[in-house]
Design a protein around this motif. Structure first.
Motif, PDB file in Angstrom:
ATOM      1  N   GLU A 177      34.200  28.234  37.536  1.00 25.15           N
ATOM      2  CA  GLU A 177      34.089  27.008  36.734  1.00 25.15           C
ATOM      3  C   GLU A 177      34.339  25.770  37.585  1.00 25.15           C
ATOM      4  O   GLU A 177      33.602  24.782  37.508  1.00 25.15           O
ATOM      5  CB  GLU A 177      35.080  27.051  35.577  1.00 25.15           C
ATOM      6  CG  GLU A 177      35.026  25.807  34.700  1.00 25.15           C
ATOM      7  CD  GLU A 177      36.098  25.797  33.625  1.00 25.15           C
ATOM      8  OE1 GLU A 177      36.143  24.821  32.859  1.00 25.15           O
ATOM      9  OE2 GLU A 177      36.896  26.752  33.571  1.00 25.15           O
ATOM     10  N   LYS A 178      35.357  25.832  38.440  1.00 27.82           N
ATOM     11  CA  LYS A 178      35.687  24.671  39.255  1.00 27.82           C
ATOM     12  C   LYS A 178      34.613  24.386  40.299  1.00 27.82           C
ATOM     13  O   LYS A 178      34.278  23.222  40.554  1.00 27.82           O
ATOM     14  CB  LYS A 178      37.048  24.870  39.919  1.00 27.82           C
ATOM     15  CG  LYS A 178      38.214  24.768  38.943  1.00 27.82           C
ATOM     16  CD  LYS A 178      39.548  24.840  39.649  1.00 27.82           C
ATOM     17  CE  LYS A 178      40.693  24.625  38.674  1.00 27.82           C
ATOM     18  NZ  LYS A 178      40.732  23.238  38.144  1.00 27.82           N
ATOM     19  N   GLY A 226      36.670  15.203  38.624  1.00 24.51           N
ATOM     20  CA  GLY A 226      36.276  16.009  37.465  1.00 24.51           C
ATOM     21  C   GLY A 226      35.411  15.229  36.503  1.00 24.51           C
ATOM     22  O   GLY A 226      35.876  14.250  35.917  1.00 24.51           O
ATOM     23  N   VAL A 264      37.953  31.159  36.920  1.00 27.80           N
ATOM     24  CA  VAL A 264      38.425  29.779  37.111  1.00 27.80           C
ATOM     25  C   VAL A 264      37.766  29.167  38.345  1.00 27.80           C
ATOM     26  O   VAL A 264      37.325  28.016  38.330  1.00 27.80           O
ATOM     27  CB  VAL A 264      39.957  29.751  37.243  1.00 27.80           C
ATOM     28  CG1 VAL A 264      40.442  28.328  37.521  1.00 27.80           C
ATOM     29  CG2 VAL A 264      40.610  30.298  35.983  1.00 27.80           C
ATOM     30  N   ALA A 297      32.208  21.070  40.416  1.00 27.40           N
ATOM     31  CA  ALA A 297      32.233  20.260  41.635  1.00 27.40           C
ATOM     32  C   ALA A 297      30.846  20.131  42.251  1.00 27.40           C
ATOM     33  O   ALA A 297      30.700  19.529  43.316  1.00 27.40           O
ATOM     34  CB  ALA A 297      33.192  20.868  42.650  1.00 27.40           C
ATOM     35  N   PHE A 314      40.405  21.455  45.040  1.00 32.32           N
ATOM     36  CA  PHE A 314      40.844  21.568  43.652  1.00 32.32           C
ATOM     37  C   PHE A 314      42.071  22.474  43.482  1.00 32.32           C
ATOM     38  O   PHE A 314      42.412  22.859  42.369  1.00 32.32           O
ATOM     39  CB  PHE A 314      39.715  21.989  42.704  1.00 32.32           C
ATOM     40  CG  PHE A 314      38.997  23.264  43.037  1.00 32.32           C
ATOM     41  CD1 PHE A 314      39.624  24.486  42.988  1.00 32.32           C
ATOM     42  CD2 PHE A 314      37.653  23.228  43.389  1.00 32.32           C
ATOM     43  CE1 PHE A 314      38.950  25.654  43.261  1.00 32.32           C
ATOM     44  CE2 PHE A 314      36.962  24.400  43.674  1.00 32.32           C
ATOM     45  CZ  PHE A 314      37.615  25.622  43.606  1.00 32.32           C
TER      46      PHE A 314
END
Length: 813
Positions: free
Chosen positions: A23-24, A477, A20, A28, A182
């Motif tokens: 991915e974030k 996002g 996770v 970003a 995030f």
């Protein structure tokens, strides 16, 4: 750049899984290229229980241990640790395990006794620095449990591919700041502590020992320094080594490791000087000037450029600013006084120095992208506090901070309406404010639409509203931005007519068995000489290339013909005598010096060799001028360009054609181009030994002659009648001139449908200087079927006109 998740958790609390987080971060703008688990090598290391042990019969210091490794499996392991005892739990490397240092465990014999694995020390497993014996796992464990699970060891290493505009993320704190943005609570980064106890601060001031002078403030706007005494150089503690190794840095000694640690933590490169080797206790930041050479820490000598920024002491250079320190001031085991440098250097200057010297370091990587100009003192204090703690050092009172060109914070006015129009979003001013504040922008809301954003000093890449829009987009996002389409349907722009004409020309000429050639726009500078062009010929106005790729391509072509002849030569050299090629391209005529050349688009072609391959049913025959003329006529017929005229070229305006074997081609009064047989001398100049026939047309002329519309007529209802006329004329009379007169006559008679030459003859029994021309005339009426009596009068009138006009006579029967 490698980032340790455990290290990040020192500054921010994160409960997300590695996938996770990956991915974030990627969404970003911090692309994660790879993820690896630091303790993967512990997979084949299990918790083992020592059931009993005995002394090795053949070695006094070895023991034979019987250990339980789980699953009802008992192994015999030879161990040399003095602290082994019955009932203890210890890490056991099973057969096939690979320990740090690429040590592979295999079953074998030690002094004649079987050993089926290895009981490991904490040092061997890189868990701490204790190498005095095997690791004693205190407490109760289940034998066979993987060690990383038993000890709850976990650390994920992310490898980031950062774009050059994000130097703020070349640090753990920078990445932690992004991660905080995030998280659901929008956590803020917990800054590292760097307090000093009073007993660590000495009685002497740094100003009594050291002096800093900046002679190049444009290249070094800020230089901060701290001084420490009684420094003890020794290996770093385990936790520090572990941090550095996790991100791919090799530990050296405690002082150097601390400077590297702070660089990775805060993004501020530091450098440590042995202060006893700094002449006169003075640091001067200046350009290299007359200094010619410098030896860096890696013992390599580099040639200096006058504009390179150098760190010098009172006598000599001691470091390449922002790139690498010097061998003459490096930290050694005997160092006791250390000067810490924390500076801001001009990114362009550092980039040039690194490029010229060929040195790429972690420091130069950060400096050349731009660091936080307001972060030098904080990084200095952090390093000084760590050195005082880990090196048992005393800190000189105060620090030096020379700051001739102070950083001016940037304020940007941002419109929520403009941002939403730019991104296709519907965010209000409060939402935008909240997003920007999550990464430490200072935002003041003026009204429901206007925001004033204070850019933090570490964000050197943000200078305008568009940059802030990008920040909002990536933090909110990209996936949240809805796809939208223009309200007005997009209409494709019609292709230029030239594009369609080029395709049509290619299709037509390919239908005549010509292959398209694509030659360079560059030719040899003597090509005009090889074409025998006159001195005043416009084609000699060639544009010279300043940096040609070879001497064969030193000028822009002023004619398509040299390229076609070179292509013919290459084919002939490969035993391909028959060549039929064409090319569509531009030629260039030089104008005034400094101006762009005149560009003219041309269509050119070349035929040489045999009409067809020699077979049992056909004889070998070579291509001649009339084959070329037939291709040209068919080409213009396919383009529906009528009223073509071929006029013999009588002068030497085209000296590369053989005299009497070349013609202008016109339509009405417009010159389209030329065609003809190449002169033998020109062919020799190009190294060719067989005849060649070329055409050379203006593309624009062809385009201008294309019919604006196409008309059609009904198929004829009535049959035609054909009659022939043969006349004997002087050989000086051109076939075309006869056809011209017949066409003029044809215009006055509606019954004549078509006239063409079907035979020409010279030689006995005709008199010398005479030739026979035979024409066929097609008669047709749109109203009735013609009979001989209907056309006899017209045919006789046509014959009489030809006899009178060309002083001709009819052949004797």
């Amino acid at each position: 750049m490698k980032v340790s998740l455990n290290w990040l958790k020192s500054y921010i609390s994160v409960d997300l899984g590695p996938s996770v987080i990956s991915e974030k971060l990627t969404m970003a703008g911090l692309e994660v290229e790879a993820i690896e688990e630091k303790y993967d090598y512990l997979t084949h290391i299990v918790v083992a229980k020592v059931l009993d042990f005995s002394r090795h019969p053949n070695a006094e210091k070895l023991s034979i241990c019987r250990v339980d490794v789980g699953g009802d499996q008992t192994l015999q392991i030879v161990c040399g640790a003095p602290n082994v005892r019955k009932g203890m739990f210890s890490p056991c490397a099973l057969e096939g395990a690979v320990l740090p240092g690429d040590l592979k465990i295999q079953a074998g014999k030690l002094r004649g006794e079987i050993s089926q694995g290895m009981l490991c020390s904490a040092s061997e497993l890189r868990l701490n620095s204790d190498a005095s014996g095997i690791m004693d796992l205190e407490g109760e464990y289940e034998a066979g449990t993987p060690l990383d699970q038993a000890l709850k060891l976990s650390d994920t290493i992310f490898e980031l591919n950062l774009t050059p505009n994000r130097p703020d993320c070349l640090s753990m704190i920078g990445v932690a700041r992004e991660m905080g943005a995030f998280t659901e609570s929008g956590q803020k980064v917990k800054p590292p502590l760097f307090s000093l106890s009073r007993e660590k601060i000495g009685k002497e001031s740094i100003h009594t020992h050291a002096e800093i002078e900046i002679l190049a403030p444009d290249l070094c706007p800020r230089y901060s320094a701290g001084l420490l005494f009684d420094v003890k150089i020794k290996p770093s503690p385990f936790w520090l080594k572990e941090r550095l190794e996790a991100v791919g840095l090799a530990p050296i000694n405690n002082v150097v490791d601390i400077t590297n640690f702070v660089m990775m933590e805060m993004g501020q490169p530091l450098h440590a000087f042995d202060f006893d080797r700094v002449a006169k206790g003075k640091i001067i930041v200046r350009r290299a000037g007359s200094d010619s050479e410098f030896t860096t820490l890696d013992s390599k000598t580099h040639t200096l450029q006058p504009d390179m920024l150098m760190i010098c002491d009172g006598e000599r250079p001691v470091a390449l600013a922002g790139v690498m320190g010097g061998e003459n001031s490096e930290i050694t085991d005997n160092t006791t006084r250390v000067l810490i440098e924390s500076a801001y250097f001009n990114p362009i200057s550092i980039r040039k120095t690194a490029k010229i010297t060929g040195i790429a370091t972690d420091a130069s990587h950060r400096f050349e992208r731009g660091i936080d100009p307001d972060g030098t003192v904080n990084a200095l204090k952090r390093a000084v506090s760590l050195i005082a703690e880990l090196c048992d050092a005393t800190v000189a009172q105060g620090y030096i901070d020379v700051y001739p060109e102070k950083f001016v914070p940037t304020d940007i006015e941002l419109s929520a309406t403009a941002l939403n129009a730019r991104l296709g979003t519907n965010l209000d001013a409060d939402a935008i404010k909240r997003i920007l504040e999550s990464v430490e922008f200072e935002v003041e809301k003026k009204d429901e639409d206007k925001l004033v954003v204070g850019v933090p000093s570490f964000r050197v890449d943000v200078t305008r509203p568009e940059d802030l829009s990008e920040e909002v987009a990536r933090l909110w996002g990209y996936n949240n931005i809805q796809t939208s389409y223009p309200l007005v349907p997009a209409e494709g722009r019609p292709l230029s007519p030239k594009v369609g004409l080029r395709k049509k020309i290619r299709r037509i000429l390919s239908g005549f068995s010509l292959s398209e050639a694509i030659n360079y726009n560059f030719i040899h500078e003597n090509s005009c000489d090889r074409l025998n062009l006159a001195r005043e010929d416009k084609k000699r106005n060639v544009e010279t290339i300043l940096n040609p790729i070879s001497d064969q391509m030193s000028v822009l072509r002023s004619s398509m013909i040299p390229g076609l002849l070179e292509t013919m030569k290459k084919n002939n050299s490969q035993q391909t005598p028959s060549v039929r090629i064409f090319e569509i391209g531009k030629i260039f005529h030089a104008t005034q010096k400094g101006d762009l050349p005149e560009e003219i688009e041309m269509v050119a072609g070349l035929l040489t060799g045999n009409r067809s391959e020699q077979t049992w049913y056909s004889k070998k025959s070579e291509i001649d001028f009339f084959d070329l003329k037939g291709v040209v006529e068919g080409f213009f017929e396919a383009l529906m360009i009528r009223d073509l005229k071929f006029e013999r070229i009588e002068d030497q305006s085209f000296p590369y054609y053989q005299k009497g074997h070349a013609a202008f081609i016109k339509s009405g009064d417009m010159l389209i181009g030329t065609l003809g047989k190449m002169d033998a001398k020109v062919l020799k100049n190009f190294g060719l030994k067989q005849d060649a026939f070329v055409f050379d047309f203006s593309f624009n002329a062809i385009q201008n002659l294309l019919p604006g519309s196409i008309t059609a007529r009904l198929l004829p209802k009535f049959p035609s009648i054909s009659r022939d006329i043969t006349i004997i004329v002087s050989t000086s009379i051109a076939v075309g001139s006869v056809l011209k007169q017949m066409d003029a006559f044809f215009g006055r008679e509606s019954l004549i449908e078509h006239i063409f030459l079907f035979d020409a003859f010279e030689g006995p029994p005709l008199s010398e200087g005479k030739k026979s021309l035979s024409y066929r005339i097609i008669y047709r009426s749109e109203e009735k079927t013609l009979k001989e009596k209907n056309i006899q009068k017209i045919h006789d009138a046509l014959t009489k006109m030809l006899l009178n006009e060309f002083d001709a006579y009819l052949p004797e029967l």
